[in-house]
Design an enzyme around this catalytic site. Structure first.
Site, short mmCIF file in Angstrom:
data_model
loop_
_atom_site.label_atom_id
_atom_site.label_comp_id
_atom_site.label_asym_id
_atom_site.label_seq_id
_atom_site.Cartn_x
_atom_site.Cartn_y
_atom_site.Cartn_z
N LYS A 194 88.53 -41.96 18.68
CA LYS A 194 89.64 -42.77 18.19
C LYS A 194 89.91 -43.94 19.15
O LYS A 194 89.06 -44.78 19.31
CB LYS A 194 90.87 -41.87 17.99
CG LYS A 194 90.55 -40.53 17.30
CD LYS A 194 90.06 -40.67 15.87
CE LYS A 194 89.48 -39.38 15.28
NZ LYS A 194 90.31 -38.20 15.36
N ASP A 229 97.17 -32.81 23.29
CA ASP A 229 96.21 -33.66 22.58
C ASP A 229 96.80 -35.06 22.59
O ASP A 229 97.76 -35.36 21.89
CB ASP A 229 96.03 -33.12 21.15
CG ASP A 229 95.02 -33.94 20.34
OD1 ASP A 229 94.78 -35.12 20.69
OD2 ASP A 229 94.50 -33.40 19.34
N ARG A 267 71.76 -31.29 29.54
CA ARG A 267 72.85 -30.48 28.99
C ARG A 267 73.87 -30.20 30.08
O ARG A 267 75.07 -30.22 29.87
CB ARG A 267 72.36 -29.17 28.37
CG ARG A 267 73.53 -28.24 28.00
CD ARG A 267 73.22 -27.15 26.97
NE ARG A 267 71.90 -26.58 27.05
CZ ARG A 267 71.48 -25.75 28.01
NH1 ARG A 267 72.29 -25.37 28.98
NH2 ARG A 267 70.25 -25.29 27.99
N TYR A 307 96.80 -31.51 14.04
CA TYR A 307 95.61 -32.13 13.44
C TYR A 307 94.89 -31.07 12.60
O TYR A 307 94.71 -29.93 13.05
CB TYR A 307 94.71 -32.65 14.57
CG TYR A 307 93.38 -33.15 14.08
CD1 TYR A 307 93.30 -34.32 13.33
CD2 TYR A 307 92.22 -32.45 14.34
CE1 TYR A 307 92.09 -34.78 12.86
CE2 TYR A 307 91.00 -32.91 13.89
CZ TYR A 307 90.93 -34.06 13.14
OH TYR A 307 89.73 -34.51 12.69
#
Ligand SMILES: *Cc1c(COP(=O)(O)O)cnc(C)c1O
Length: 382
Positions: free
Chosen positions: A198, A173, A48, A101
């Site tokens: 993406k 972004d 983690r 978005y």
């Protein structure tokens, strides 16, 4: 300094020192042996907190964005969540794009507001509107360019100026452009966000996110909060993303070639209303895009002259363009934002036109893509 593709293929990816493996191993281990209590061999303790495959991806992404630090996440939204929690406290104010978005809008509007964060949606193509919207409590300006799904363009350097004057951090972004087409840190952004799902991953086979910054303190705070909340990518996901990133430059060139041709077809087609592509000279953001982007990318949106029903028929009639959400993969996708990706903004200030169709133009043979759209538009027109 090495070039973009050299970094994409080599940064963080030295051959494995133990075996010589040229490709970064998938370190599928949750924990790491210690040489005596606290004697970590290479700084790894528990996955983690850190994992070597993830480290390789982070070093690669930092190099691609020209930043000192990258932090990889299990999704773009996981990255956004950690970033917003680091930047904002109750009572703070945030500016978001008026066509942000949908998932970003939902996180801000439905989740962060429960903790007393205030926000204003602003058309960031209009720097005066941004100047008017910032308050003494504004701690962050969230910018997307090109925006999703309307391909609006904000002038990153101008937005950075306003944010700096206001004492706010600028987040960009950069998912739609990818680091190959646009490098926001060099233009004054404090942090770059990616949904690596993406273009960076590029093959529609993995969900992931990343934050890149050159601010040491901010990077430390992001790592601390990520480790506290646990939104990490697994080693397989980090590896797939790293593999995808190697070909980012060649893919973005081909996405841009194909999208330019598709936009040209749409702009001259009688069944099409408006075309949204920053590479078109009539696009209101064309000059700014040409200044800050290498090329214009693979996303094209358009309205269908016959309205909502005709737009839905176009989405149903394509054969190569697959009807699906998401974007940035090698295969072409088509979708109806108002009913699909942007359903969460219906009825809000961010609502998108219901005759809008969004294309993620892939890297297939462009003649096949153009033919497919031609037949779908003809079929939809009846
Ligand atoms: C997909 C996307 C996100 C969210 O990323 P996930 O990986 O789906 O969590 C954020 N911003 C933009 C522009 C996106 O397209």
């Amino acid at each position: 300094m090495r070039g973009f593709s050299t970094n994409a293929i080599h940064a963080g990816q030295e051959p494995d020192p133990h075996t010589g493996a040229v490709i970064t191993p998938i370190h599928a281990s949750s924990t790491f042996a210690q040489d005596g209590v606290g004697g970590l061999r290479a700084g790894y303790e528990y996955s983690r907190s850190a994992n070597p495959t993830r480290t390789a991806l982070q070093e690669c992404l930092a190099a691609l964005e020209g930043g000192r630090h990258a932090v990889a996440f299990g999704s773009g939204m996981g990255a956004s969540d950690v970033l917003l929690r680091v930047l904002l406290k109750p009572g703070d104010h945030l500016v978001i794009p008026h066509d942000a978005y949908g998932g970003t809008f939902r996180l801000v509007d439905k989740v962060l507001t429960q903790w007393g964060v205030e926000y204003t949606p602003v058309d960031l193509a209009d720097v005066d509107a941004l100047r008017a919207a910032v308050r003494p409590t504004t701690r962050a300006v969230w910018c997307e360019t090109p925006t999703n799904p309307l391909l609006g363009i904000a002038d990153i350097a101008a937005v950075a100026d306003v944010a700096r004057t206001a004492g706010a951090r600028l987040v960009v972004d950069n998912t739609f452009a990818s680091p190959y087409l646009q490098q926001p840190l060099a233009l004054g952004a404090d942090v770059v966000l990616h949904s690596t799902t993406k273009y960076v991953g590029g093959h529609s086979d993995v969900v992931g996110g990343a934050l890149v910054t050159s601010d040491d303190e901010l990077a430390e705070a992001l790592r601390f909060t990520q480790n506290s909340v646990g939104s990490v990518p697994g080693p397989f996901d980090a590896w797939l993303t790293l593999r995808g990133a190697k070909t980012l430059a060649v893919r973005m060139e081909r996405h841009s070639d194909n999208a330019e041709r598709v936009a040209e077809l749409l702009a001259g087609h009688p069944a099409v209303g408006r075309v949204f592509y920053p590479g078109r000279p009539e696009h209101p953001g064309h000059e700014v895009a040409a200044k800050q982007m290498r090329r214009f990318g693979g996303m094209v949106s358009f309205t269908v002259a016959g309205g909502r029903e005709a737009a839905l028929r176009v989405c149903a009639a394509t054969e190569i363009f697959t009807l699906a959400e998401s974007l940035g993969g090698v295969e072409s996708l088509i979708e109806h934002p108002a009913a699909m990706t942007h359903a969460s903004v219906a009825g809000s200030a961010l609502e998108v036109p219901d005759d809008l169709v969004r294309l993620s133009v892939g890297i297939e043979d462009v003649e096949d893509l153009v033919d497919d759209l031609r037949q779908a538009l003809a079929a939809a027109a009846g």
